[in-house]
Design a protein around this motif. Structure first.
Motif, PDB file in Angstrom:
ATOM      1  N   LEU A 136      65.468 -55.124 -55.715  1.00 18.52           N
ATOM      2  CA  LEU A 136      66.616 -55.668 -55.001  1.00 18.52           C
ATOM      3  C   LEU A 136      66.869 -57.139 -55.317  1.00 18.52           C
ATOM      4  N   GLU A 137      65.844 -57.792 -55.918  1.00 19.86           N
ATOM      5  CA  GLU A 137      65.874 -59.239 -56.160  1.00 19.86           C
ATOM      6  C   GLU A 137      65.982 -60.012 -54.849  1.00 19.86           C
ATOM      7  N   TRP A 138      65.253 -59.551 -53.863  1.00 25.48           N
ATOM      8  CA  TRP A 138      65.173 -60.228 -52.575  1.00 25.48           C
ATOM      9  C   TRP A 138      63.838 -60.953 -52.478  1.00 25.48           C
ATOM     10  N   SER A 139      63.808 -61.975 -51.630  1.00 28.89           N
ATOM     11  CA  SER A 139      62.551 -62.676 -51.363  1.00 28.89           C
ATOM     12  C   SER A 139      61.535 -61.705 -50.768  1.00 28.89           C
ATOM     13  N   PHE A 140      60.273 -61.924 -51.091  1.00 31.30           N
ATOM     14  CA  PHE A 140      59.201 -61.076 -50.576  1.00 31.30           C
ATOM     15  C   PHE A 140      58.293 -61.927 -49.699  1.00 31.30           C
ATOM     16  N   VAL A 141      58.171 -61.537 -48.437  1.00 29.51           N
ATOM     17  CA  VAL A 141      57.335 -62.275 -47.489  1.00 29.51           C
ATOM     18  C   VAL A 141      56.322 -61.303 -46.901  1.00 29.51           C
ATOM     19  N   GLU A 142      55.054 -61.573 -47.139  1.00 26.67           N
ATOM     20  CA  GLU A 142      54.009 -60.742 -46.554  1.00 26.67           C
ATOM     21  C   GLU A 142      53.444 -61.440 -45.323  1.00 26.67           C
ATOM     22  N   VAL A 143      53.453 -60.738 -44.212  1.00 31.70           N
ATOM     23  CA  VAL A 143      52.934 -61.269 -42.960  1.00 31.70           C
ATOM     24  C   VAL A 143      51.484 -60.807 -42.805  1.00 31.70           C
ATOM     25  N   PHE A 144      50.577 -61.780 -42.715  1.00 31.84           N
ATOM     26  CA  PHE A 144      49.152 -61.479 -42.578  1.00 31.84           C
ATOM     27  C   PHE A 144      48.717 -61.758 -41.142  1.00 31.84           C
ATOM     28  N   PRO A 145      48.526 -60.732 -40.326  1.00 32.50           N
ATOM     29  CA  PRO A 145      48.110 -60.960 -38.935  1.00 32.50           C
ATOM     30  C   PRO A 145      46.840 -61.798 -38.830  1.00 32.50           C
ATOM     31  N   SER A 146      45.894 -61.600 -39.738  1.00 28.31           N
ATOM     32  CA  SER A 146      44.629 -62.339 -39.668  1.00 28.31           C
ATOM     33  C   SER A 146      44.840 -63.841 -39.833  1.00 28.31           C
ATOM     34  N   ARG A 147      45.869 -64.225 -40.612  1.00 22.73           N
ATOM     35  CA  ARG A 147      46.132 -65.651 -40.825  1.00 22.73           C
ATOM     36  C   ARG A 147      46.883 -66.267 -39.651  1.00 22.73           C
TER      37      ARG A 147
END
Length: 426
Positions: free
Chosen positions: A220-231
């Protein structure tokens, strides 16, 4: 030719630029920009070169005018793969120019410059009629880059979707149900299709759920944001507050794929009195998702190895559009995965045998066995002292597979098949 790399232009590359310019004139390609413009942009605007050793074999040069960027020169030496290197140089040039705030990158090329058309098309430019006029809208603007950095997000390279080997059934389903309506939202709206806002990918460990999430963002050429609960756990406002704050920041992005892996950590069954801290986080996530769904240009992808651990309210209709199983690779998929990891130097490899031996292996298991075989072959080659050693051999792969324990047990595989029937939503 192999072994080329791309780097920023240096002042001592000017002789290489001149050679490329002379080569372009020799094939009757009348450039749109003059040599003085090209050299001036090398010095004060944006330029990258492709080199093999110390030889300049390609160059891409651009200049920015407010939000509009222009490619003023793109050329590759006659003895290299022009499309491959040209596309890579355009990607590198775009990356550098995006940082100064351009929203569109365009190019004017003479009609005789057919050799360079493929590089633009491969990099996502659209060909305009009459002139070879190319333009590309930059997917992430300068003001978004800071937010992305704060969130630990990134813009993934193009091509990850095509790089997913095998898993054709899962890939086809995601293409039709998820990617197509989001990529062609206007057409979807015309047909009364509401693009998905949130999906769950579930399946045994190592089956490629994270890979698919990244591939969707790349496609899609969209930004990728991974949410890390541990962080987020160390946030002064607690995990629930950190989660709420993260999604507030994400709402400032124009387009984003938001990925939460092992979502069962924050969306497990709520039980017990008094409510535990985990229940508070689950409640917060349940409130975040409806608000997230109201924002266009976003997709939430949650992944879990243990879908039975998720709270029942989490999976209900209205929160997630699809609950998609990502299972163990079939024979065709295993074949594609093996071909990806077997090097060209390997000798007489019976891929069918490897495919048969790895039934029940996850993609991660196959990668581990392939890496183990290559490492063993390397060690044997070095210890042999041969001047020009060969390998890896089929024996290296057979030994590596035999020493690799499948991640997914028969019991887990059986439960996964049951989960497809009980919670899958396609």
């Amino acid at each position: 030719m192999t072994g080329w790399r791309i780097r920023d232009y240096h002042a001592d590359d000017v002789d290489g630029i001149l050679r490329l310019w002379e080569q372009m004139l020799a094939v009757n390609a009348d450039p749109v920009y003059g040599l003085s413009d090209v050299l001036a942009s090398c010095a004060k605007d944006h330029a990258v070169v492709a080199v093999v050793g110390d030889e300049v074999v390609g160059a891409a040069i651009g200049r920015a005018a407010h939000a509009q960027g222009w490619v003023v020169f793109l050329a590759t030496a006659a003895h290299v793969n022009g499309t491959s290197i040209g596309s890579s140089m355009l990607a590198a040039l775009e990356s550098r120019m995006a940082a100064v705030g351009i929203s569109k990158l365009s190019a004017l090329m003479p009609a005789a410059a057919q050799a360079r058309v493929g590089a633009f098309l491969q990099q996502g430019f659209a060909l305009k009629q009459d002139l070879h006029y190319f333009e590309r809208h930059i997917p992430v603007q300068r003001e978004e880059l800071k937010i992305l950095a704060e969130l630990g997000g990134r813009v993934l390279p193009r091509g990850l979707w095509d790089g997913v080997g095998g898993m054709n059934a899962e890939k086809d389903l995601l293409e039709r149900r998820v990617v197509m309506p989001l990529a062609q939202s206007e057409l979807a709206d015309r047909f009364g299709v509401v693009p998905p806002r949130a999906i769950v990918l579930f399946g045994p460990p190592g089956t490629g759920k994270t890979t698919f999430a990244k591939a969707i963002a790349s496609r899609l050429e969209w930004s990728f944001v991974e949410v890390f609960p541990s962080r987020l756990a160390s946030h002064p406002g607690g995990l629930a507050g950190a989660l709420r704050e993260s999604f507030t920041r994400i709402s400032e992005l124009e387009h984003a794929v938001v990925f939460i892996d092992e979502v069962e950590e924050i969306a497990s069954h709520r039980q017990g009195e008094p409510p535990s801290p985990t229940q508070g986080v689950t409640n917060e996530l349940l409130k975040i998702i409806p608000a997230f769904r109201e924002q266009p240009g976003r997709l939430l992808v949650c992944a879990t190895n243990f879908i039975r651990a998720l709270d029942a309210a989490f999976l209900r209709h209205g929160r997630f559009d699809y609950v998609i199983p990502i299972g163990l690779p079939d024979e065709q998929a295993r074949w594609a995965i093996w071909e990806r990891y077997i090097p060209d130097a390997a000798v007489d490899i019976d891929v069918r045998l490897l495919v048969e031996m790895t039934e029940g292996f996850s993609p991660a298991d196959i990668e581990y066995a392939a890496r183990k075989a290559s490492q063993s072959a390397l060690e044997n080659a070095v210890s042999s002292g041969a001047e020009d050693p060969e390998g890896p051999f089929i024996e290296d792969y057979v030994a590596a597979i035999s020493a690799t324990r499948a991640t997914v047990s028969a019991e887990v595989a059986k439960e996964f098949r049951e989960d497809i029937e009980t919670v899958g939503r396609l």
